[in-house]
Motif scaffolding. Structure first.
Motif, PDB file in Angstrom:
ATOM      1  N   GLY A  34       0.109   1.444  -5.148  1.00 10.99           N
ATOM      2  CA  GLY A  34       1.050   0.142  -5.034  1.00 10.99           C
ATOM      3  C   GLY A  34       0.901  -0.366  -6.522  1.00 10.99           C
ATOM      4  N   MET A 210       0.170   0.506  -0.647  1.00 10.32           N
ATOM      5  CA  MET A 210      -0.428  -0.724  -0.434  1.00 10.32           C
ATOM      6  C   MET A 210       0.559  -1.861  -1.055  1.00 10.32           C
ATOM      7  N   ALA A 211       0.800  -2.937  -0.186  1.00  9.11           N
ATOM      8  CA  ALA A 211       1.311  -4.001  -0.796  1.00  9.11           C
ATOM      9  C   ALA A 211       0.906  -5.349  -0.227  1.00  9.11           C
ATOM     10  N   ASP A 212       0.960  -6.392  -0.893  1.00  8.13           N
ATOM     11  CA  ASP A 212       0.416  -7.522  -0.281  1.00  8.13           C
ATOM     12  C   ASP A 212      -0.580  -7.711   0.414  1.00  8.13           C
ATOM     13  N   PHE A 215      -2.092  -2.161   4.219  1.00 10.65           N
ATOM     14  CA  PHE A 215      -1.736  -0.713   4.062  1.00 10.65           C
ATOM     15  C   PHE A 215      -0.323  -0.720   4.873  1.00 10.65           C
ATOM     16  N   LEU A 216       0.610  -0.134   4.162  1.00  9.47           N
ATOM     17  CA  LEU A 216       1.768   0.040   4.824  1.00  9.47           C
ATOM     18  C   LEU A 216       1.965   1.482   5.480  1.00  9.47           C
ATOM     19  N   GLU A 217       1.294   2.390   5.092  1.00  8.25           N
ATOM     20  CA  GLU A 217       1.014   3.408   5.597  1.00  8.25           C
ATOM     21  C   GLU A 217      -0.243   4.215   5.064  1.00  8.25           C
ATOM     22  N   SER A 218      -1.124   4.968   5.814  1.00  8.81           N
ATOM     23  CA  SER A 218      -1.886   5.737   5.384  1.00  8.81           C
ATOM     24  C   SER A 218      -2.452   6.818   6.294  1.00  8.81           C
ATOM     25  N   ARG A 231       7.294   6.529   3.896  1.00  6.11           N
ATOM     26  CA  ARG A 231       7.428   5.750   2.456  1.00  6.11           C
ATOM     27  C   ARG A 231       7.286   6.810   1.510  1.00  6.11           C
TER      28      ARG A 231
END
Length: 317
Positions: A34, A210-212, A215-218, A231
């Protein structure tokens, strides 16, 4: 699990972690990628409880660290090694002295310390640098000392905080190769944070974007690459945008057993135009991604055929 971390700064609250669920399998390398400010370093510091999460639990090797304190927490932390971005070596000590430092703190006898230090320096390829000082070392050598020091207490888990971001590309490759070798030879579980996608591509078994503070995806890297709308796939394989009609993105792992594009033209009488693509080594496997324009009356049948061959087929738009 469910980690939240809130900092209170100048009368206001700053949310650094927002309900992060992280599970790292024993013996794998897990990368968290990130941009700066995403919450990566805070997450890593919560894993070894240098920062206590505001909410949530942290368990490492079966021990719930968030339930421990004092001597029991210090003992549990000895099972977690840490590699720092800027090496954090003691300039007044020799290479051997830096590696021995955590053993001294733990009260390990001198003869045992000396033997362990020799073993570790040999492991990281610095046996001839034992008497050198950090100022006499290159950046890559300093990081190898940091890795040796992190392994001094025989941890089962190694945390890496942007360990290659201060290194040139060639040195970065050598350090990543070392981490992969240690992972395999010692059965070491590694959690690393990075802002470089190439690190994820080169050595990670699993990853999270990771953002903010979230986790956006994992998941496992190869699984994510095979997931629609990934992504991670878009970041690892930045295909050029196109306004051409009837474009699909094809993702495949390994080498296809047959020439699929020519098979499509013969079997379904479609026109094919390859607009761009790449093949990369990811998690020790070849992964390919293509932007392909497919046109013809039997286009849908051709796409179904590709899906049946194990390719991920994503239709543009």
């Amino acid at each position: 699990m469910g980690l939240r971390k809130v900092y209170r700064l100048k009368g206001r609250e700053v949310l650094a972690l927002d309900g992060v669920d992280l599970h790292v399998r024993q013996g794998e390398i897990f990368g968290v990628v990130g941009q700066s400010g995403a919450g990566k370093s805070t997450l890593l510091r919560c894993v070894n409880l240098l920062e206590r999460p505001t909410e949530g639990r942290v368990s490492v090797d079966g021990a719930e660290l968030t339930a421990l304190g004092g001597a029991r927490l210090r003992a549990a932390r000895r099972g977690i090694g840490m590699v720092h971005q800027h090496f954090a070596l003691l300039s007044s000590r020799t290479v051997a002295g830096n590696v021995a430092f955590p053993l001294e703190i733990a009260g390990v006898p001198r003869a045992e310390r000396r033997a362990r230090v020799g073993e570790l320096l040999d492991l990281v390829g610095l046996a001839d640098k034992a008497r050198a000082h950090p100022a006499q070392l290159s950046g890559g050598q300093k990081q190898r000392v940091g890795i040796a020091r992190a392994l001094a207490s025989r941890p089962k888990v190694l945390l890496s905080d942007e360990a290659t971001s201060a290194l040139d590309p060639q040195t970065t490759e050598s350090i990543l190769d070392l981490l992969r070798r240690l992972n395999r030879e010692l059965g070491l579980t590694i959690l690393l944070i990075t802002h470089e996608m190439d690190v994820i591509k080169r050595i990670c078994d699993s990853a999270a974007i990771m953002a903010d503070g979230a986790f956006l995806e994992s998941g496992r890297v190869l699984d994510l690459l095979a997931a629609p709308g990934s992504r991670l796939a878009r970041s690892l394989f930045p295909l050029p945008a196109t306004d051409a009609p009837d474009v699909v993105t094809l993702t495949y792992t390994g080498k296809p057993d047959e020439p699929l594009m020519s098979e499509l033209t013969r079997r379904f009488d479609v026109d094919i135009n390859i607009l761009g693509g790449a093949v990369e080594q990811v998690s020790d496997q070849s992964v390919g991604r293509l932007n392909v324009q497919i046109q013809g009356e039997r286009r849908e049948a051709a796409l179904t055929y590709l899906h049946g061959k194990g390719l991920l087929v994503e239709v543009a738009g």
